[in-house]
Design a protein around this motif. Sequence first.
Motif, short mmCIF file in Angstrom:
data_model
loop_
_atom_site.label_atom_id
_atom_site.label_comp_id
_atom_site.label_asym_id
_atom_site.label_seq_id
_atom_site.Cartn_x
_atom_site.Cartn_y
_atom_site.Cartn_z
N ARG A 11 7.09 -10.52 6.81
CA ARG A 11 6.00 -9.55 6.85
C ARG A 11 4.69 -10.25 7.25
O ARG A 11 4.42 -11.36 6.81
CB ARG A 11 5.83 -8.89 5.48
CG ARG A 11 4.68 -7.92 5.40
CD ARG A 11 4.66 -7.14 4.08
NE ARG A 11 4.95 -5.74 4.29
CZ ARG A 11 6.12 -5.16 4.08
NH1 ARG A 11 7.14 -5.89 3.65
NH2 ARG A 11 6.30 -3.88 4.30
N GLN A 58 0.53 -9.20 7.52
CA GLN A 58 -0.49 -8.18 7.23
C GLN A 58 -1.84 -8.67 7.75
O GLN A 58 -2.24 -9.80 7.49
CB GLN A 58 -0.55 -7.90 5.73
CG GLN A 58 0.73 -7.25 5.20
CD GLN A 58 0.71 -7.05 3.70
OE1 GLN A 58 0.51 -7.99 2.94
NE2 GLN A 58 0.94 -5.82 3.27
N ASP A 78 0.37 -3.70 9.32
CA ASP A 78 1.47 -4.26 8.54
C ASP A 78 2.69 -4.34 9.45
O ASP A 78 3.17 -3.31 9.94
CB ASP A 78 1.76 -3.38 7.32
CG ASP A 78 2.77 -3.99 6.37
OD1 ASP A 78 3.03 -5.20 6.48
OD2 ASP A 78 3.30 -3.26 5.52
#
Length: 241
Positions: A79, A81, A228
Amino acid sequence: MESAAVSILLRAVEMDTKERYTMALVLYQEGLQILMDLIKETKDAAKKKHFKGKAAEYMDRAETIKDLINEQKSTGKYREQTKIEAGSTGHGYATVFGRFLDASVTHIHVEDPYIRTFHQCQNLLRLCELGIQKCHLLAHVTLVTTQDPDRRKEQTAWLQELKLSLGLRQISFEFTFSSTLHDRQVRLNNGWVIKIGRGLDYFKASAGKMTLGACDMDLRPCLETSVDIFHVSQIVNKNDT
């Protein structure tokens, strides 16, 4: 060339430190290419040795990052962000998520409730143009959005025009309207999901028709939003095969 390599590699280290590994990997690769060219061209033995040492150092880190990304992708844990600050520039689609568009992408799926006005439909067009440039096997684009109650005919006409244009390149485009859609995301069939708080419409209006940023979205000031980006192990769409 030396100053360009330094600038790019420092940026790579910055992205690496912020755990934005895919961006760091792209920058390491760009910086390393310049370093390799410098090694070939320089006649100074001391400089050549220095450049070789730095190249080996950054190459090792790039390989480590590549392994880390692949490992986290396989477990569904990767991930990134990012926050885009109000008024900031340098956040065109190619910069924000273009690195995830490659030859493995055959289907781009967009969910965005605000592909309604002319400039919002143009944002979708810009995404499709980027997809064509980066995804050589792109075959399908699908959109789910909401219908504009005041401009139904115009909205449908703009999307139909895009459908016709994509069809000339043998890329199918299908769009559907939902009255309950809220989430905003771009899903790629190579597993990457890009969620942008404001959807595709995170740019401020151009200050004029002949001002910087009117055409190049990297030069257009942005509204504040968050991005995101994560990877899921498999995204299956009926048109992927």
